[in-house]
Design a protein around this motif. Structure first.
Motif, PDB file in Angstrom:
ATOM      1  N   PHE A 173       0.763  -1.194  -0.076  1.00 23.50           N
ATOM      2  CA  PHE A 173      -0.043  -0.097  -0.126  1.00 23.50           C
ATOM      3  C   PHE A 173       0.776   1.401  -0.175  1.00 23.50           C
ATOM      4  O   PHE A 173       0.640   2.317  -0.895  1.00 23.50           O
ATOM      5  CB  PHE A 173      -0.951  -0.088   1.232  1.00 23.50           C
ATOM      6  N   MET A 174       1.950   1.163   0.908  1.00 21.85           N
ATOM      7  CA  MET A 174       2.769   2.452   1.058  1.00 21.85           C
ATOM      8  C   MET A 174       4.032   1.916   1.531  1.00 21.85           C
ATOM      9  O   MET A 174       4.140   0.926   2.006  1.00 21.85           O
ATOM     10  CB  MET A 174       1.986   3.634   1.508  1.00 21.85           C
ATOM     11  N   SER A 175       5.067   2.755   1.647  1.00 25.21           N
ATOM     12  CA  SER A 175       6.565   2.448   2.170  1.00 25.21           C
ATOM     13  C   SER A 175       7.173   1.320   1.543  1.00 25.21           C
ATOM     14  O   SER A 175       7.943   0.626   2.017  1.00 25.21           O
ATOM     15  CB  SER A 175       6.498   2.090   3.794  1.00 25.21           C
ATOM     16  N   HIS A 179      10.721  -0.930   2.146  1.00 28.87           N
ATOM     17  CA  HIS A 179      10.773  -2.563   1.969  1.00 28.87           C
ATOM     18  C   HIS A 179      11.802  -2.919   1.121  1.00 28.87           C
ATOM     19  O   HIS A 179      12.569  -3.942   1.245  1.00 28.87           O
ATOM     20  CB  HIS A 179       9.225  -2.758   1.465  1.00 28.87           C
ATOM     21  N   LEU A 180      12.050  -2.119   0.034  1.00 29.84           N
ATOM     22  CA  LEU A 180      13.187  -2.395  -1.002  1.00 29.84           C
ATOM     23  C   LEU A 180      14.539  -2.530  -0.311  1.00 29.84           C
ATOM     24  O   LEU A 180      15.366  -3.238  -0.477  1.00 29.84           O
ATOM     25  CB  LEU A 180      13.235  -1.488  -1.968  1.00 29.84           C
ATOM     26  N   ILE A 181      14.772  -1.409   0.495  1.00 28.00           N
ATOM     27  CA  ILE A 181      15.890  -0.975   1.149  1.00 28.00           C
ATOM     28  C   ILE A 181      16.103  -2.382   2.337  1.00 28.00           C
ATOM     29  O   ILE A 181      17.227  -2.819   2.443  1.00 28.00           O
ATOM     30  CB  ILE A 181      15.950   0.358   1.962  1.00 28.00           C
ATOM     31  N   GLN A 182      15.056  -2.920   2.901  1.00 25.87           N
ATOM     32  CA  GLN A 182      15.285  -3.566   3.908  1.00 25.87           C
ATOM     33  C   GLN A 182      15.485  -5.113   3.488  1.00 25.87           C
ATOM     34  O   GLN A 182      16.332  -5.988   3.827  1.00 25.87           O
ATOM     35  CB  GLN A 182      13.807  -3.628   4.857  1.00 25.87           C
ATOM     36  N   ILE A 220       2.438   6.043  11.336  1.00 30.60           N
ATOM     37  CA  ILE A 220       1.422   4.640  11.345  1.00 30.60           C
ATOM     38  C   ILE A 220       2.235   4.076  10.235  1.00 30.60           C
ATOM     39  O   ILE A 220       2.565   2.666  10.596  1.00 30.60           O
ATOM     40  CB  ILE A 220       0.178   5.110  10.713  1.00 30.60           C
ATOM     41  N   ALA A 221       2.590   4.542   9.260  1.00 30.76           N
ATOM     42  CA  ALA A 221       3.314   3.659   8.130  1.00 30.76           C
ATOM     43  C   ALA A 221       4.805   3.008   8.871  1.00 30.76           C
ATOM     44  O   ALA A 221       5.006   2.055   8.667  1.00 30.76           O
ATOM     45  CB  ALA A 221       3.636   4.421   6.810  1.00 30.76           C
ATOM     46  N   ILE A 222       5.385   3.965   9.428  1.00 36.34           N
ATOM     47  CA  ILE A 222       6.868   3.533  10.025  1.00 36.34           C
ATOM     48  C   ILE A 222       6.762   2.614  11.205  1.00 36.34           C
ATOM     49  O   ILE A 222       7.390   1.476  11.198  1.00 36.34           O
ATOM     50  CB  ILE A 222       7.520   4.916  10.670  1.00 36.34           C
ATOM     51  N   THR A 223       5.576   2.897  12.008  1.00 36.90           N
ATOM     52  CA  THR A 223       5.057   1.867  13.090  1.00 36.90           C
ATOM     53  C   THR A 223       4.912   0.454  12.537  1.00 36.90           C
ATOM     54  O   THR A 223       5.393  -0.381  12.947  1.00 36.90           O
ATOM     55  CB  THR A 223       4.007   2.379  13.899  1.00 36.90           C
ATOM     56  N   HIS A 224       4.132   0.366  11.432  1.00 38.04           N
ATOM     57  CA  HIS A 224       3.481  -0.807  11.079  1.00 38.04           C
ATOM     58  C   HIS A 224       4.965  -1.459  10.247  1.00 38.04           C
ATOM     59  O   HIS A 224       5.100  -2.615  10.508  1.00 38.04           O
ATOM     60  CB  HIS A 224       2.545  -0.512   9.826  1.00 38.04           C
ATOM     61  N   THR A 225       5.739  -0.617   9.573  1.00 37.45           N
ATOM     62  CA  THR A 225       6.915  -1.469   9.003  1.00 37.45           C
ATOM     63  C   THR A 225       7.757  -1.943   9.895  1.00 37.45           C
ATOM     64  O   THR A 225       8.428  -3.075   9.803  1.00 37.45           O
ATOM     65  CB  THR A 225       7.661  -0.387   8.120  1.00 37.45           C
ATOM     66  N   LEU A 226       8.218  -1.205  11.083  1.00 39.40           N
ATOM     67  CA  LEU A 226       8.964  -1.732  12.057  1.00 39.40           C
ATOM     68  C   LEU A 226       8.555  -2.789  12.731  1.00 39.40           C
ATOM     69  O   LEU A 226       9.326  -3.736  13.063  1.00 39.40           O
ATOM     70  CB  LEU A 226       9.361  -0.467  13.055  1.00 39.40           C
TER      71      LEU A 226
END
Length: 277
Positions: A173-175, A179-182, A220-226
Motif C-alpha cells: 500500500f505504501m512505504s 521495504h526495498l531497502i530492507q 503509522i506507516a513507520i510503526t507498521h513497517t518496524l
C-alpha cells in the motif's frame, strides 16, 4: 553508443505543474552520462505534453502504463533502462546541477550497490532545516542498527542487484521504498548514506494536508513497517497524483473529512496494527 551510467526513472500521474522543474534540473546537469525514463499512469492533465516538449533537449523516453501504481511504474521504467545504476526520482523532487557528477564519484569511490542521498527541504527556515538534519540522522541510525529506511522513493541502486531483488513490491500500500531497502539489507547489502549528495525534497503533501495529518500518516506507516513488516493493506486515505495538490481539491476534502473523524481513523489504525497476527 555505450550504455549510460545512470537510468533516471520517474513515475508520473497528473504532474504537469511539477515535472518541468525536475526535467530542467536534469537538463542543467554538468555530467550528461544518463538517460531518463518516465512512466506515466494515464495522466488526465497535460503531463505528457510537458514531457514530450523536453524530448529534443534530453535523452528521454516516455512510456504509458495502464496501472496507477508507483511501484509498478518504477519497475516498468527500470526494465526499459540500460544504465549501470538506476536513479529513482519522484516527479516533485529537485536536484542541483552537480547531482549526477557527485553521484558517480561517490559510487566509484565507495563501490556500493545501494545509495541513499541526504535530503533537504524545499522550504526555508531554521526549524525546517533542523527537522531535516534530524531526519537524515535517523536515516543513518536506521542503517547502523540494521533497520534501514529510505528517504522516500529517491534512491540509487545497481541495476542487476535491483533485478535480483525483484524490484519494488507492487502489492504494498505504501512505504514500498523502505521495504526495498530492507530487502537489500536482508541479502547482506548495507545501504550507504551519501552524505555529500543532497536532494531537495518537496513538502507539498505536508502543505496540502496539514502538518498533523502528514506526520500521523507517516508515523503509522513507520510503526507498521518496524513492528509488522510491509504495509500490504490500506491503513488510511493516501491518494497519489499531482491533481490532489490543487486548492479546489483540498477544500472539498476538508469539508468531507473533519479533523475529529481523521483522529478516529488514526486510533483505529493503531489498534488494528497492534492486533495483527
Amino acid at each position: 553508443m555505450p550504455n549510460p551510467f545512470f537510468s533516471v526513472v520517474i513515475p508520473t500521474l497528473n504532474e504537469e505543474q511539477f515535472i518541468p522543474f525536475i526535467l530542467r534540473d536534469l537538463q542543467k546537469q554538468n555530467d550528461k552520462d544518463f538517460e531518463i525514463i518516465i512512466v506515466d499512469a494515464l495522466s488526465t492533465d497535460k503531463t505528457k505534453d510537458v514531457i514530450t516538449s523536453f524530448e529534443r533537449k534530453l535523452n528521454l523516453k516516455l512510456y504509458s502504463a495502464d496501472k496507477r501504481n508507483v511501484s509498478f511504474q518504477r519497475n516498468y521504467g527500470a526494465s526499459k533502462g540500460h544504465g549501470l545504476y538506476l536513479l529513482f526520482l519522484d516527479a516533485d523532487t529537485r536536484i542541483r546541477p552537480s547531482f549526477i557528477k557527485i553521484s558517480k564519484k561517490i559510487i566509484e569511490s565507495k563501490k556500493g550497490l545501494v545509495f541513499i542521498p541526504r535530503i533537504v527541504s524545499d522550504v526555508g527556515g531554521s526549524q525546517v532545516d533542523m527537522l531535516f538534519q534530524f531526519i537524515n540522522f535517523l536515516l543513518e541510525l536506521s542503517i547502523s542498527i540494521g533497520k534501514p529506511f529510505s528517504s522516500g522513493g529517491n534512491m540509487i541502486i545497481e541495476r542487476s542487484f535491483f533485478n535480483h531483488l525483484g524490484g519494488f513490491d507492487e502489492n504494498i500500500f505504501m512505504s514500498e521504498d523502505h521495504h526495498l531497502i530492507q530487502k537489500a539489507y536482508d541479502w547482506g547489502v548495507r545501504p550507504k548514506m551519501a552524505s555529500k549528495l543532497s536532494l531537495i525534497y518537496s513538502l507539498r503533501r505536508l502543505k496540502a494536508e496539514g502538518r498533523l495529518k502528514f506526520m500521523y500518516k507517516n508515523l503509522i506507516a513507520i510503526t507498521h513497517t518496524l513492528f509488522r513488516g510491509a504495509v500490504r493493506r490500506k491503513l488510511f486515505e493516501y491518494e497519489m497524483g499531482g491533481q490532489i495538490y490543487s486548492t479546489t481539491y483540498f477544500r472539498q476534502k476538508i469539508k468531507s473529512n473533519s479533523l475529529r473523524s481523521f483522529i478516529g481513523q488514526i486510533k483505529e489504525s493503531f489498534v488494528s496494527i497492534l492486533k495483527e497476527e
